[in-house]
Motif scaffolding. Structure first.
Motif, short mmCIF file in Angstrom:
data_model
loop_
_atom_site.label_atom_id
_atom_site.label_comp_id
_atom_site.label_asym_id
_atom_site.label_seq_id
_atom_site.Cartn_x
_atom_site.Cartn_y
_atom_site.Cartn_z
N LEU A 1 0.83 -1.20 0.00
CA LEU A 1 0.00 0.00 0.00
C LEU A 1 0.87 1.26 0.00
O LEU A 1 0.64 2.20 -0.76
CB LEU A 1 -0.93 -0.01 1.22
N ARG A 2 1.90 1.27 0.84
CA ARG A 2 2.78 2.44 0.90
C ARG A 2 3.59 2.57 -0.39
O ARG A 2 3.81 3.68 -0.89
CB ARG A 2 3.71 2.35 2.11
N LEU A 3 4.01 1.47 -0.96
CA LEU A 3 4.76 1.51 -2.22
C LEU A 3 3.88 2.07 -3.34
O LEU A 3 4.33 2.90 -4.14
CB LEU A 3 5.27 0.11 -2.57
N ALA A 4 2.61 1.66 -3.37
CA ALA A 4 1.67 2.18 -4.36
C ALA A 4 1.47 3.68 -4.18
O ALA A 4 1.42 4.44 -5.16
CB ALA A 4 0.35 1.44 -4.27
N MET A 5 1.37 4.14 -2.92
CA MET A 5 1.21 5.56 -2.64
C MET A 5 2.42 6.34 -3.13
O MET A 5 2.30 7.37 -3.79
CB MET A 5 1.00 5.79 -1.14
N ARG A 6 3.60 5.82 -2.85
CA ARG A 6 4.82 6.50 -3.29
C ARG A 6 4.92 6.55 -4.81
O ARG A 6 5.29 7.58 -5.38
CB ARG A 6 6.06 5.83 -2.69
N PHE A 7 4.57 5.46 -5.46
CA PHE A 7 4.59 5.42 -6.91
C PHE A 7 3.60 6.44 -7.46
O PHE A 7 3.89 7.15 -8.42
CB PHE A 7 4.25 4.01 -7.41
N GLY A 8 2.43 6.52 -6.84
CA GLY A 8 1.43 7.50 -7.26
C GLY A 8 1.94 8.93 -7.15
O GLY A 8 1.67 9.76 -8.03
N LEU A 9 2.69 9.23 -6.10
CA LEU A 9 3.26 10.57 -5.95
C LEU A 9 4.27 10.86 -7.06
O LEU A 9 4.31 11.98 -7.60
CB LEU A 9 3.93 10.71 -4.59
N ILE A 10 5.07 9.86 -7.42
CA ILE A 10 6.04 10.04 -8.50
C ILE A 10 5.32 10.30 -9.82
O ILE A 10 5.69 11.19 -10.60
CB ILE A 10 6.98 8.82 -8.60
N VAL A 11 4.27 9.53 -10.08
CA VAL A 11 3.49 9.71 -11.31
C VAL A 11 2.85 11.09 -11.34
O VAL A 11 2.86 11.77 -12.37
CB VAL A 11 2.43 8.59 -11.46
N GLU A 12 2.31 11.52 -10.20
CA GLU A 12 1.71 12.85 -10.13
C GLU A 12 2.72 13.94 -10.46
O GLU A 12 2.42 14.86 -11.23
CB GLU A 12 1.14 13.07 -8.73
N GLU A 13 3.92 13.83 -9.90
CA GLU A 13 4.96 14.81 -10.21
C GLU A 13 5.34 14.77 -11.69
O GLU A 13 5.54 15.82 -12.32
CB GLU A 13 6.20 14.56 -9.34
N PHE A 14 5.43 13.56 -12.25
CA PHE A 14 5.75 13.41 -13.67
C PHE A 14 4.67 14.08 -14.53
O PHE A 14 4.99 14.79 -15.48
CB PHE A 14 5.88 11.93 -14.03
N MET A 15 3.41 13.87 -14.19
CA MET A 15 2.31 14.47 -14.95
C MET A 15 2.35 15.99 -14.85
O MET A 15 2.10 16.69 -15.84
CB MET A 15 0.97 13.92 -14.46
N GLU A 16 2.68 16.52 -13.68
CA GLU A 16 2.79 17.97 -13.52
C GLU A 16 3.93 18.52 -14.37
O GLU A 16 3.81 19.59 -14.98
CB GLU A 16 2.98 18.34 -12.06
N LEU A 17 5.04 17.79 -14.44
CA LEU A 17 6.16 18.20 -15.28
C LEU A 17 5.75 18.20 -16.74
O LEU A 17 6.04 19.16 -17.48
CB LEU A 17 7.36 17.27 -15.06
N CYS A 18 5.07 17.15 -17.17
CA CYS A 18 4.60 17.08 -18.56
C CYS A 18 3.69 18.26 -18.87
O CYS A 18 3.83 18.90 -19.93
CB CYS A 18 3.88 15.76 -18.82
N GLU A 19 2.77 18.54 -17.97
CA GLU A 19 1.84 19.66 -18.19
C GLU A 19 2.60 20.98 -18.30
O GLU A 19 2.31 21.80 -19.17
CB GLU A 19 0.84 19.72 -17.04
N ALA A 20 3.57 21.18 -17.43
CA ALA A 20 4.35 22.42 -17.46
C ALA A 20 5.15 22.56 -18.75
O ALA A 20 5.40 23.67 -19.20
CB ALA A 20 5.30 22.47 -16.25
N MET A 21 5.51 21.43 -19.34
CA MET A 21 6.29 21.44 -20.58
C MET A 21 5.39 21.31 -21.82
O MET A 21 5.88 21.17 -22.93
CB MET A 21 7.32 20.31 -20.56
N ASP A 22 4.08 21.37 -21.59
CA ASP A 22 3.08 21.26 -22.66
C ASP A 22 3.25 19.94 -23.44
O ASP A 22 3.22 19.91 -24.66
CB ASP A 22 3.16 22.47 -23.60
N ILE A 23 3.46 18.88 -22.68
CA ILE A 23 3.59 17.53 -23.24
C ILE A 23 2.38 16.73 -22.80
O ILE A 23 2.03 16.70 -21.62
CB ILE A 23 4.87 16.83 -22.75
N ARG A 24 1.73 16.07 -23.76
CA ARG A 24 0.58 15.24 -23.42
C ARG A 24 1.07 13.84 -23.07
O ARG A 24 1.73 13.18 -23.87
CB ARG A 24 -0.38 15.15 -24.61
N ALA A 25 0.76 13.40 -21.88
CA ALA A 25 1.15 12.06 -21.44
C ALA A 25 -0.11 11.28 -21.12
O ALA A 25 -0.95 11.73 -20.36
CB ALA A 25 2.05 12.14 -20.21
N ASP A 26 -0.26 10.12 -21.74
CA ASP A 26 -1.42 9.26 -21.51
C ASP A 26 -0.93 8.02 -20.79
O ASP A 26 -0.26 7.17 -21.38
CB ASP A 26 -2.07 8.90 -22.85
#
Length: 79
Positions: free
Chosen positions: A47-72
């Motif tokens: 459960l904690r590993l999934a939460m940590r992975f989710g935080l990494i994905v969230e940060e990655f998605m925010e980076l993509c958005e800031a760089m105007d990159i569409r990530a699916d």
């Protein structure tokens, strides 16, 4: 101590290490010393590993958005 670190973090004067420490303390997350960590991550619950992975994905998605990159990204949970 945590309050001071949090205030420094908000002011932009805290180190990355201090900001991570505050995050862990605020959210009551364990702080594992490198010597106690295991390569297979068995020291972390799934459960904690999934939460940590989710935080990494969230940060990655925010980076993509800031760089105007569409990530699916789609997830498949096997366990």
């Amino acid at each position: 101590q945590v309050r001071n670190l949090a205030m420094r973090s908000l002011a932009g004067t805290a180190s990355i290490r201090d900001m991570v420490k505050v995050f862990h303390r605020v959210y009551d997350l364990p702080i594992v010393q490198p010597a106690d960590a295991k390569e297979d991550f068995s020291h972390i619950t799934k459960l904690r590993l999934a939460m940590r992975f989710g935080l990494i994905v969230e940060e990655f998605m925010e980076l993509c958005e800031a760089m105007d990159i569409r990530a699916d990204i789609n997830f498949l949970y096997l366990d």
